[in-house]
Design a protein around this motif. Structure first.
Motif, PDB file in Angstrom:
ATOM      1  N   LEU A   1      -8.680 109.870  66.276  1.00 48.30           N
ATOM      2  CA  LEU A   1      -8.444 111.145  67.212  1.00 48.30           C
ATOM      3  C   LEU A   1      -6.578 111.617  67.352  1.00 48.30           C
ATOM      4  N   ILE A   2      -6.729 112.571  67.518  1.00 42.05           N
ATOM      5  CA  ILE A   2      -5.330 113.353  67.093  1.00 42.05           C
ATOM      6  C   ILE A   2      -4.380 113.835  68.096  1.00 42.05           C
ATOM      7  N   THR A   3      -3.452 113.442  69.006  1.00 41.22           N
ATOM      8  CA  THR A   3      -2.788 113.699  70.471  1.00 41.22           C
ATOM      9  C   THR A   3      -1.725 114.395  70.207  1.00 41.22           C
ATOM     10  N   GLN A   4      -1.368 115.862  70.087  1.00 36.20           N
ATOM     11  CA  GLN A   4       0.056 116.508  69.990  1.00 36.20           C
ATOM     12  C   GLN A   4       0.555 116.818  71.527  1.00 36.20           C
TER      13      GLN A   4
ATOM     14  N   GLN B   1      10.171 118.598  75.405  1.00 36.37           N
ATOM     15  CA  GLN B   1       9.641 117.210  74.472  1.00 36.37           C
ATOM     16  C   GLN B   1       8.611 117.419  73.808  1.00 36.37           C
ATOM     17  N   SER B   2       8.297 116.978  72.571  1.00 39.13           N
ATOM     18  CA  SER B   2       6.992 116.920  71.720  1.00 39.13           C
ATOM     19  C   SER B   2       6.612 115.347  70.755  1.00 39.13           C
ATOM     20  N   ALA B   3       5.320 115.075  71.110  1.00 39.14           N
ATOM     21  CA  ALA B   3       5.309 113.934  70.180  1.00 39.14           C
ATOM     22  C   ALA B   3       3.765 114.095  69.712  1.00 39.14           C
ATOM     23  N   VAL B   4       3.629 113.097  68.463  1.00 43.07           N
ATOM     24  CA  VAL B   4       1.946 112.705  68.480  1.00 43.07           C
ATOM     25  C   VAL B   4       1.302 111.744  68.093  1.00 43.07           C
ATOM     26  N   TYR B   5       0.475 111.526  69.110  1.00 41.87           N
ATOM     27  CA  TYR B   5      -0.785 110.400  69.455  1.00 41.87           C
ATOM     28  C   TYR B   5      -1.100 110.297  68.467  1.00 41.87           C
TER      29      TYR B   5
ATOM     30  N   TRP C   1      -0.642 105.562  74.844  1.00 44.45           N
ATOM     31  CA  TRP C   1      -0.068 104.228  74.264  1.00 44.45           C
ATOM     32  C   TRP C   1      -0.494 102.772  74.987  1.00 44.45           C
ATOM     33  N   GLU C   2      -1.018 102.947  76.113  1.00 41.94           N
ATOM     34  CA  GLU C   2      -1.437 101.958  76.158  1.00 41.94           C
ATOM     35  C   GLU C   2      -2.493 100.835  75.549  1.00 41.94           C
ATOM     36  N   PRO C   3      -1.868  99.591  74.570  1.00 42.62           N
ATOM     37  CA  PRO C   3      -2.408  98.603  73.699  1.00 42.62           C
ATOM     38  C   PRO C   3      -3.882  98.309  74.212  1.00 42.62           C
ATOM     39  N   TYR C   4      -4.826  98.862  74.751  1.00 41.12           N
ATOM     40  CA  TYR C   4      -6.160  98.237  74.931  1.00 41.12           C
ATOM     41  C   TYR C   4      -7.285  98.834  74.527  1.00 41.12           C
ATOM     42  N   ILE C   5      -8.223  99.252  74.501  1.00 47.30           N
ATOM     43  CA  ILE C   5      -9.419  99.289  74.425  1.00 47.30           C
ATOM     44  C   ILE C   5      -9.706 101.143  75.102  1.00 47.30           C
TER      45      ILE C   5
ATOM     46  N   ASN D   1       2.718 106.326  67.112  1.00 49.84           N
ATOM     47  CA  ASN D   1       2.551 107.670  67.555  1.00 49.84           C
ATOM     48  C   ASN D   1       4.566 108.107  68.148  1.00 49.84           C
ATOM     49  N   SER D   2       5.376 108.994  67.826  1.00 49.61           N
ATOM     50  CA  SER D   2       6.340 109.570  67.159  1.00 49.61           C
ATOM     51  C   SER D   2       7.336 109.821  68.722  1.00 49.61           C
ATOM     52  N   MET D   3       6.678 109.135  69.970  1.00 49.82           N
ATOM     53  CA  MET D   3       7.335 109.684  71.380  1.00 49.82           C
ATOM     54  C   MET D   3       8.353 109.046  71.108  1.00 49.82           C
ATOM     55  N   PRO D   4       9.104 107.362  70.873  1.00 46.96           N
ATOM     56  CA  PRO D   4      10.178 106.641  70.284  1.00 46.96           C
ATOM     57  C   PRO D   4      11.553 107.624  69.967  1.00 46.96           C
ATOM     58  N   THR D   5      11.359 108.356  68.745  1.00 44.83           N
ATOM     59  CA  THR D   5      11.668 110.001  68.520  1.00 44.83           C
ATOM     60  C   THR D   5      12.847 110.133  68.855  1.00 44.83           C
ATOM     61  N   ILE D   6      12.361 110.493  70.278  1.00 51.23           N
ATOM     62  CA  ILE D   6      12.494 111.284  70.948  1.00 51.23           C
ATOM     63  C   ILE D   6      13.663 110.982  71.758  1.00 51.23           C
ATOM     64  N   PHE D   7      13.973 109.959  72.153  1.00 54.95           N
ATOM     65  CA  PHE D   7      14.747 108.734  72.819  1.00 54.95           C
ATOM     66  C   PHE D   7      15.996 108.094  71.881  1.00 54.95           C
ATOM     67  N   LEU D   8      15.510 107.487  71.172  1.00 54.89           N
ATOM     68  CA  LEU D   8      16.258 106.682  70.856  1.00 54.89           C
ATOM     69  C   LEU D   8      16.431 107.064  68.569  1.00 54.89           C
ATOM     70  N   GLU D   9      17.667 106.844  68.434  1.00 53.42           N
ATOM     71  CA  GLU D   9      18.707 107.222  67.396  1.00 53.42           C
ATOM     72  C   GLU D   9      17.339 106.527  65.463  1.00 53.42           C
TER      73      GLU D   9
END
Length: 338
Positions: free
Chosen positions: A246-249, A262-266, A150-154, A84-92
């Motif tokens: 599955l793509i989540t915007q 702010q927007s991100a893709v998962y 993003w929880e890394p389980y099933i 996912n792209s979420m980290p790019t929102i908050f960190l350089e």
């Protein structure tokens, strides 16, 4: 063990096994591992609120597609979280690889001043100690929104004409999306996953979630406020090799924590390999068996066997004098019953 999603939490053995399979990549295909993250799709225009955003999409979709059980998109099987792209929102130069470990610098001006100050303090702690010293999941708190994404389980997904169920193995967090309905909150309270309504635009599911408890985007990432809301679109893509994704915007609205939305893709990957080895979502329970606690210095610590405060997850019910009251029934059962 410190797992990839919840610092210091003692996990059920089956969850540890599933997590090991996913982290090791024993089942996920090479194509999944090499697949590029889809681009972030920004909202069609700027919206002041999530409600305005959702209403615009609803109008654009002509009031939504009324599916039947014969036409509803099917997202069957087990799924695991992808990139996912979420980290790019908050960190350089933010990536998932550095969200939960030292590295990266805070993007200034994204968060409101009090939330930016808190986030910088959290990242400074990670630089000093090598990790965030305490995570709320350690206390068996729910992942909540938007961390759920993003929880890394099933996960499992069930689509029906009147509801969609988005089910997460971690903490048994099931998000119920009420199709074609309005928001309802007769309890006048916030919950970990909030209240979600949605509609279908062809094969794309549009969701608006509100009344979410304050939480965070992920361990190592910023906090959210009790004014957080989210608009999502979910769509299944079948790639040329037959693999499903599955793509989540998602667009985040939080006037107390974010300077602007702010927007991100998962992404989530279909995992038939996990089904083949017998993985199933079980009931998650840690509130009565967790031996972790927050010490006076702000660190995660554990009660160990022999400590008076230690809770034996394979102990007994309140009626240990009766046969069959062990919480380890497989190994305590009479031989003839096995």
């Amino acid at each position: 063990m410190k797992d990839a999603g919840s610092f210091g939490t003692r996990l059920p053995a089956v969850c540890l096994a599933v997590l090991a399979l996913m982290v090791a990549g024993t089942g996920g295909s090479n194509a999944q591992a090499l697949r590029e993250l889809p681009p972030v799709e920004l909202p069609p225009r700027d919206f002041a609120t999530a409600g305005e955003h959702y209403a615009f999409l609803f109008e654009q979709a002509g009031g939504g597609t009324e599916h039947t059980m014969e036409t509803i998109p099917v997202w069957d099987g087990l799924w695991s979280s992808g990139d996912n792209s979420m980290p790019t929102i908050f960190l350089e130069n933010g990536t998932l690889a550095i969200t939960m470990r030292p590295g990266g610098s805070v993007r200034e001006g994204v968060l409101t001043p009090p939330y930016e100050e808190q986030f910088k303090a959290r990242r400074a702690e990670m630089e000093e100690y090598g990790e965030q010293r305490f995570d709320r999941l350690t206390r068996c708190e729910h992942a909540g929104v938007p961390r759920w994404l993003w929880e890394p389980y099933i996960k499992e997904f069930v689509n029906m004409p009147q509801q969609t169920w988005l089910m997460n193995d971690l903490m048994d967090e099931t998000r119920r999306i009420h199709i074609g309905k309005e928001h309802v909150n007769i309890e006048a309270a916030h919950t970990p996953t909030g209240d979600s309504i949605g509609f279908w635009d062809g094969d794309k599911l549009v969701i608006w979630t509100k009344w979410v408890q304050p939480a965070d985007y992920l361990r190592g990432m910023p906090l959210t406020s009790n004014q957080f809301e989210m608009v999502e679109t979910w769509q299944q893509v079948v790639h040329e090799d037959g693999e499903r994704e599955l793509i989540t915007q998602a667009t985040f609205y939080d006037p107390l924590a974010l300077v602007k939305p702010q927007s991100a893709v998962y992404t989530h990957d279909s995992r038939p390999d996990l089904e083949e080895v017998g993985v199933r979502i079980r009931n998650w329970e840690c509130a009565t068996t967790s031996n972790s606690y927050l010490d006076e210095d702000g660190n995660t610590q554990f009660y160990l066997p022999g400590d008076p405060e230690y809770k034996d997850p394979r102990g007994f019910t309140d009626f240990p004098e009766l046969p069959g009251q062990s919480l380890d029934p497989i190994f305590d059962a009479p031989a003839q019953a096995r």
